[in-house]
Design a protein around this motif. Sequence first.
Motif, mmCIF file in Angstrom:
data_model
loop_
_atom_site.group_PDB
_atom_site.id
_atom_site.type_symbol
_atom_site.label_atom_id
_atom_site.label_comp_id
_atom_site.label_asym_id
_atom_site.label_seq_id
_atom_site.Cartn_x
_atom_site.Cartn_y
_atom_site.Cartn_z
ATOM 1 N N VAL A 65 0.840 -1.200 0.000
ATOM 2 C CA VAL A 65 0.000 0.000 0.000
ATOM 3 C C VAL A 65 0.877 1.252 0.000
ATOM 4 O O VAL A 65 0.634 2.196 -0.751
ATOM 5 C CB VAL A 65 -0.973 0.000 1.210
ATOM 6 C CG1 VAL A 65 -1.661 1.335 1.364
ATOM 7 C CG2 VAL A 65 -1.993 -1.118 1.056
ATOM 8 N N LEU A 66 1.928 1.257 0.824
ATOM 9 C CA LEU A 66 2.831 2.414 0.860
ATOM 10 C C LEU A 66 3.505 2.637 -0.492
ATOM 11 O O LEU A 66 3.549 3.756 -0.998
ATOM 12 C CB LEU A 66 3.893 2.223 1.944
ATOM 13 C CG LEU A 66 3.423 2.323 3.381
ATOM 14 C CD1 LEU A 66 4.531 1.908 4.333
ATOM 15 C CD2 LEU A 66 2.951 3.720 3.697
ATOM 16 N N ASP A 67 4.044 1.574 -1.080
ATOM 17 C CA ASP A 67 4.731 1.696 -2.366
ATOM 18 C C ASP A 67 3.768 2.064 -3.488
ATOM 19 O O ASP A 67 4.120 2.813 -4.397
ATOM 20 C CB ASP A 67 5.445 0.392 -2.718
ATOM 21 C CG ASP A 67 6.650 0.126 -1.838
ATOM 22 O OD1 ASP A 67 7.082 1.060 -1.127
ATOM 23 O OD2 ASP A 67 7.159 -1.005 -1.862
ATOM 24 N N SER A 68 2.561 1.528 -3.444
ATOM 25 C CA SER A 68 1.585 1.794 -4.504
ATOM 26 C C SER A 68 1.131 3.243 -4.527
ATOM 27 O O SER A 68 0.745 3.759 -5.572
ATOM 28 C CB SER A 68 0.356 0.898 -4.335
ATOM 29 O OG SER A 68 0.709 -0.434 -4.488
ATOM 30 N N ASN A 69 1.141 3.895 -3.382
ATOM 31 C CA ASN A 69 0.685 5.278 -3.306
ATOM 32 C C ASN A 69 1.809 6.291 -3.506
ATOM 33 O O ASN A 69 1.559 7.485 -3.488
ATOM 34 C CB ASN A 69 -0.022 5.533 -1.974
ATOM 35 C CG ASN A 69 -1.330 4.788 -1.890
ATOM 36 O OD1 ASN A 69 -2.038 4.664 -2.878
ATOM 37 N ND2 ASN A 69 -1.642 4.269 -0.728
ATOM 38 N N GLU A 70 3.023 5.817 -3.686
ATOM 39 C CA GLU A 70 4.171 6.699 -3.887
ATOM 40 C C GLU A 70 4.403 6.896 -5.389
ATOM 41 O O GLU A 70 4.503 5.925 -6.133
ATOM 42 C CB GLU A 70 5.406 6.072 -3.232
ATOM 43 C CG GLU A 70 6.586 6.957 -3.116
ATOM 44 C CD GLU A 70 6.403 8.079 -2.125
ATOM 45 O OE1 GLU A 70 6.889 9.182 -2.410
ATOM 46 O OE2 GLU A 70 5.758 7.854 -1.088
ATOM 47 N N LYS A 71 4.478 8.135 -5.845
ATOM 48 C CA LYS A 71 4.608 8.416 -7.277
ATOM 49 C C LYS A 71 5.887 7.862 -7.888
ATOM 50 O O LYS A 71 5.902 7.427 -9.024
ATOM 51 C CB LYS A 71 4.539 9.921 -7.533
ATOM 52 C CG LYS A 71 3.162 10.485 -7.362
ATOM 53 C CD LYS A 71 3.127 11.945 -7.719
ATOM 54 C CE LYS A 71 1.717 12.483 -7.490
ATOM 55 N NZ LYS A 71 1.621 13.897 -7.813
ATOM 56 N N SER A 75 5.664 -1.013 -7.270
ATOM 57 C CA SER A 75 5.482 -2.090 -6.305
ATOM 58 C C SER A 75 5.224 -3.397 -7.045
ATOM 59 O O SER A 75 4.833 -3.395 -8.209
ATOM 60 C CB SER A 75 4.336 -1.766 -5.351
ATOM 61 O OG SER A 75 3.174 -1.485 -6.073
ATOM 62 N N TYR A 76 5.445 -4.480 -6.348
ATOM 63 C CA TYR A 76 5.182 -5.784 -6.951
ATOM 64 C C TYR A 76 4.565 -6.719 -5.925
ATOM 65 O O TYR A 76 4.711 -6.530 -4.727
ATOM 66 C CB TYR A 76 6.454 -6.407 -7.536
ATOM 67 C CG TYR A 76 7.495 -6.820 -6.524
ATOM 68 C CD1 TYR A 76 7.448 -8.074 -5.934
ATOM 69 C CD2 TYR A 76 8.528 -5.970 -6.171
ATOM 70 C CE1 TYR A 76 8.392 -8.465 -5.011
ATOM 71 C CE2 TYR A 76 9.490 -6.357 -5.244
ATOM 72 C CZ TYR A 76 9.414 -7.609 -4.678
ATOM 73 O OH TYR A 76 10.348 -7.994 -3.760
#
Length: 154
Positions: A65-71, A75-76
């Motif tokens: 979730v953290l990586d997915s919301n970072e521009k 994420s994988y």
Amino acid sequence: MLELINRYREIRYLAWLFSIREPLEEILLATPFFRLSPKASILHNPEQSFRQFSILAPVRLQQFVLDSNEKARTSYIPELSLRKGQWQESNKPKELLRYSGVQVYDLNNYYGRMDLKDLSGMPWLSTHTIRVLLICLPKRSLRLFLSQKNPNMK
């Protein structure tokens, strides 16, 4: 899916995250060798497998979730599949869980799937790598097998 998980307090973001392409029932029925508890498998304890062979770092739901919301981040989700026909236990075929690739995302976009063989350089670029294997197979015969612990990429 995240909205559904957030609805129930019993489910936390500390869960491990995996993708599969095989039937869920088959994945859940795969057990480790030597009649060990299913808690010893990649599905329940991926960190142990990562310490032995750091090809794919396990991903917690929280980190995804953290990586997915970072521009600036991609994420994988590690993909699990069954390894069939390679192992036997008590003279019967034994199906074991293994990593077979990753599903790649960023923000709200799904980019696709990558096979494990396409990710062979990933451990050499990660600062989280614990142990990585380098296998040299010129002309299909084993020539070199090197195990590197805590490789330094600097």
